[in-house]
Design an enzyme around this catalytic site. Structure first.
Site, short mmCIF file in Angstrom:
data_model
loop_
_atom_site.label_atom_id
_atom_site.label_comp_id
_atom_site.label_asym_id
_atom_site.label_seq_id
_atom_site.Cartn_x
_atom_site.Cartn_y
_atom_site.Cartn_z
CE LYS A 111 -4.09 -1.87 2.37
NZ LYS A 111 -4.75 -1.90 3.69
CE LYS A 199 -8.65 -9.34 -2.29
NZ LYS A 199 -7.90 -8.79 -1.20
CE LYS A 202 -18.92 -0.58 -4.79
NZ LYS A 202 -19.46 0.03 -3.60
#
Ligand code: TRP
Length: 337
Positions: A111, A199, A202
């Site tokens: 991240k 994966k 959304k």
């Protein structure tokens, strides 16, 4: 009865990846465990997000969980920021967390790489996660019961760190005060996105929402990626290499799975035939969920009331734990408390 804690970020509507990968199992765990489930909005703010939509996404996630079968009569469901004690314990735990361990976390490194300026909260993310879990130990009695934490494979490293944090606090302040959370590993299939590549997520637009209409489910399922080696209708396929078959394993009964696998291997069915059968089973399972969600959404105040009751129950436990934490750490008491 073991106490289970798990959290999910308020990403808005649940999709079938969250559902099959976690939430369906959460629903099952309610039968045999004392379950505490949390929409972790404080974790969600560690990455850039839209404040104007946070409340709605949190509401939507709670509705999805309730509609999917999280039962507030049997489990405690609440929103993380409604129980301020999580933040307090998290701060306290940062003082016993080795910086090097945080920097080594794979998820942090991934991240952090994607952000120009890395907030300290991203680094401390697993500390808050540790606080989430260990704040719900029922009592200060040693070995009272182990707190079980359902985790995905990518959470195993975080869980190790949480155990380390609990151990360090215990060894510095009060032996066996916090149980070390154990992993409760259940066999869930990793469902890929409908593209069969990434994966299910959304933001990648490769999902089917849990609350989508039967028509929308079919429209999305129709073009979904299958066994890439199956190019023409006559090619036999390999269910093991087919993401649609993985989804079958989540929604279709075992005898249907067996039939689908056989028809695939012998090219008895085309992929579209297989998807039609899947769509029927998905729609059968998801229709009552969609209807429950519609009822909940018709009464948003009712949902907030449920969440407040959940937060009240959670807070009662959390306060007890923090009381013990403060006492063992030597803080001055306020007033008569
Ligand atoms: N980090 C978890 C995720 O993104 C969410 C989470 C927060 C969590 N606190 C937790 C999961 C405690 C399990 C236990 O999926």
């Amino acid at each position: 009865m073991a106490r289970v804690f798990s959290g999910i970020q308020p990403s808005g509507e649940l999709h079938i990846g969250n559902y099959l990968g976690a939430v369906k199992n959460w629903v099952r765990l309610q039968d045999a465990h004392e379950c505490i489930y949390c929409v972790v909005d404080l974790h969600a703010i560690t990455q850039p997000y839209d404040p104007a939509g946070l409340a709605q996404r949190t509401h939507d996630m709670a509705v999805g969980l309730l509609a999917a079968g999280i039962d507030p009569a049997r489990a405690t469901l609440f929103v993380q920021s409604h129980v301020a004690e999580h933040s307090e314990l998290s701060w306290i735990l940062t003082t016993v967390t080795p910086l090097g361990e945080l920097e080594r976390q794979t998820q942090y490194k991934d991240k952090a790489q994607r952000q120009e300026s890395v907030p300290a909260g991203l680094l401390a993310y697993p500390v808050l996660q540790a606080a989430d879990i260990i704040i719900y130990k029922a009592d200060a009695v040693p070995l009272y019961h182990a707190t079980l934490v359902p985790v995905g494979e990518d959470q195993v490293q975080h869980l190790e760190l949480m155990r380390e944090i609990a151990r360090r606090w215990n060894s510095r302040y009060a032996a066996e005060f916090f149980p070390e959370p154990q992993p409760l590993l259940t066999a869930t299939k990793r469902v890929l996105g409908l593209d069969g590549q990434a994966k299910m997520s959304k933001s990648l637009g490769n999902t089917i929402g849990l609350l989508e209409s039967p028509e929308a489910i079919w429209e999305k399922l129709k073009p979904a990626a299958t066994d890439p080696a199956r190019v023409t209708r006559k090619d036999p396929g390999n269910p093991e290499l087919c993401n649609v078959f993985t989804i079958h394993q989540g929604f279709s009964p075992p005898e249907v799975q067996a039939e689908v696998a056989q028809k695939c291997r012998t090219a008895g069915w085309g992929c579209l035939d297989c998807k039609r059968v899947l769509a029927d089973h998905m729609i059968a399972e998801l229709t009552p969920i969609r209807e429950r969600a519609a009822e909940l959404n018709a009464n948003p105040v009712g949902v907030r009331t449920l969440l407040r009751e959940g937060a009240d129950r959670a807070r009662a436990i959390a306060r007890r734990t923090l009381h013990g934490v403060r006492r063992h750490m030597g803080f001055l008491k306020a007033g008569e408390d």
